[in-house]
Write an enzyme that holds these catalytic residues in place. Structure first.
Site, mmCIF file in Angstrom:
data_model
loop_
_atom_site.group_PDB
_atom_site.id
_atom_site.type_symbol
_atom_site.label_atom_id
_atom_site.label_comp_id
_atom_site.label_asym_id
_atom_site.label_seq_id
_atom_site.Cartn_x
_atom_site.Cartn_y
_atom_site.Cartn_z
ATOM 1 N N CYS A 112 -15.207 64.084 -20.196
ATOM 2 C CA CYS A 112 -14.420 64.657 -19.097
ATOM 3 C C CYS A 112 -14.665 66.151 -18.911
ATOM 4 O O CYS A 112 -14.332 66.704 -17.871
ATOM 5 C CB CYS A 112 -12.932 64.396 -19.314
ATOM 6 S SG CYS A 112 -12.546 62.653 -19.470
ATOM 7 N N HIS A 259 -8.629 69.471 -15.387
ATOM 8 C CA HIS A 259 -8.941 68.053 -15.589
ATOM 9 C C HIS A 259 -7.651 67.242 -15.443
ATOM 10 O O HIS A 259 -6.590 67.656 -15.918
ATOM 11 C CB HIS A 259 -9.544 67.848 -16.981
ATOM 12 C CG HIS A 259 -9.743 66.408 -17.316
ATOM 13 N ND1 HIS A 259 -10.412 65.552 -16.455
ATOM 14 C CD2 HIS A 259 -9.343 65.667 -18.373
ATOM 15 C CE1 HIS A 259 -10.422 64.348 -16.993
ATOM 16 N NE2 HIS A 259 -9.778 64.381 -18.148
ATOM 17 N N ASN A 289 -7.197 59.327 -13.666
ATOM 18 C CA ASN A 289 -8.174 60.143 -14.389
ATOM 19 C C ASN A 289 -9.578 59.614 -14.063
ATOM 20 O O ASN A 289 -9.931 58.501 -14.442
ATOM 21 C CB ASN A 289 -7.876 60.025 -15.894
ATOM 22 C CG ASN A 289 -8.838 60.820 -16.757
ATOM 23 O OD1 ASN A 289 -9.836 61.346 -16.277
ATOM 24 N ND2 ASN A 289 -8.536 60.885 -18.051
#
Ligand code: ACO
Length: 332
Positions: A112, A259, A289
């Site tokens: 990520c 994020h 996500n």
């Protein structure tokens, strides 16, 4: 140190929407559980195409937005932790599709944290003058990695891609990347080899001893509590680091694009940093996500909303499997 000019942005999200209620149809879960703990209301799932397809769409839009000839692209940096191939790099597939025939093509995997990592690599290449025009793509299809009988993980993720075309600028750019490899078991997805090499031993200790159950062999595994704790600390540490490098007060930052793993992680870490919530951009409510695609998709949304203005100081901050983390403060 020279910085980065964002010439154009693009993103792609699949049409299929899986809202929280869709998960209640096959799992013991509910919108009442998911929303307050994660902030997620719905996510997009790519039901009929591979990951690289999304990356190609986002890349094409970014090239169009930048209004450049694809032949002028010197380098494609593609971030993914959910590739369709071990090789070639997914960047090569994007190169072919966008017609960037003069570009080198490299994949980046820091999960990520991947878009921040790719931006950092791009800035270094641009600063040396080695490359002049770089296409950064982040494309993720985590629906390929999830166990849809595991209610604690499958509700968190979605599929999407984002991209940006960048060149060197004279504006400030400060970055930091970090890793804590000793915590790798907090978040991982193992490669499933089906090798028939007659020389392999029966007992491959790394594979067989650590990953003991079928789910652990095949799907994304995460210790949610460990990740949560790491994320809040790492994000605050990373932002403080880059702010100190630039001599900025936290209040100097105009926009934070974090994020999007969990709205509670974003709220907690930005609150600890004393960042005005109005300055924090979130899209986790709509997309879940989407790993390294979170930040470039958000960047494209901000661009299309006309919210990026010359002279703004933007902060990107994230964390991911590794465990890795990183942040950038740059003036656009
Ligand atoms: N619906 C209903 N109940 C659930 C669900 C669900 N979807 N998921 C878990 N539960 C249950 C558990 O089974 C448990 O029940 P029990 O007490 O009877 O055993 C209970 O809810 C509490 O479970 P916890 O895991 O303690 O729930 P928590 O409040 O910690 O939330 C979460 C879990 C959302 C995953 C949180 O830990 C988190 O956000 N972690 C960080 C994010 C994360 O790990 N993301 C993965 C990748 S991160 C990245 O992008 C790098």
């Amino acid at each position: 140190m020279s910085g980065i000019e964002i010439l154009g942005t693009g993103s792609f999200v699949p049409d299929f929407i899986a809202d929280n209620n869709k998960f209640s149809e096959f799992l013991d879960t509910s919108d009442e559980w998911i929303t307050p703990r994660t902030g997620i209301k719905e996510r997009r799932i790519m039901t009929d195409k591979p990951n690289y397809y999304m990356g190609v769409q986002a890349a094409k839009k970014a090239v169009e937005d930048a209004n450049i000839d694809p032949k002028d692209i010197d380098l494609i940096l593609l971030s993914t932790c959910s590739p369709d191939f071990f090789y070639p790099s997914m960047a090569c597939l994007v190169q072919k599709a966008v017609g960037a025939e003069n570009a080198a093509a490299i994949d980046v995997n820091s999960a990520c944290t991947g878009f921040i990592t790719a931006m950092d690599i791009a800035q270094k290449y641009l600063a040396t003058g080695h490359y002049k025009t770089i296409l950064i793509v982040a494309t993720e299809k985590l629906s390929n990695h999830l166990d849809y009988t595991d209610r604690s993980m499958c509700i968190l993720f979605g599929d999407a891609a984002g991209a940006a075309v960048v060149r060197k600028s004279d504006k400030p750019f400060y970055s930091m990347l970090g890793a804590s490899g000793d915590e790798f078991e907090a978040l991982y997805c193992k490669v499933n080899y089906d090798a028939n090499c007659p020389f392999h031993g029966d007992d491959m200790p790394f594979y067989n001893n650590i990953f003991d159950t079928e789910a652990k062999q095949k799907y994304l595994q995460s210790d949610g509590h460990a990740v949560y704790k790491f994320a809040v600390n790492a994000m605050t540490k990373a932002v403080k680091n880059v702010a100190a490098q630039g001599g900025y007060d936290i209040g100097d930052i105009d926009l934070v694009v974090p994020h999007q793993a969990n709205l509670r992680i974003i709220k907690k870490s930005t609150e600890m940093l004393g960042i005005d919530p109005e300055k924090v951009y979130t899209n986790i409510q709509r997309l879940g996500n989407v790993s390294s695609a979170c930040i470039p998709v958000a960047l494209d949304e901000l661009n299309k909303q006309g919210r990026l203005h010359s002279g703004m100081k933007i902060c990107f901050v994230g964390f991911g499997a590794g465990l890795t983390y990183g942040a950038i403060i740059m003036e656009i």
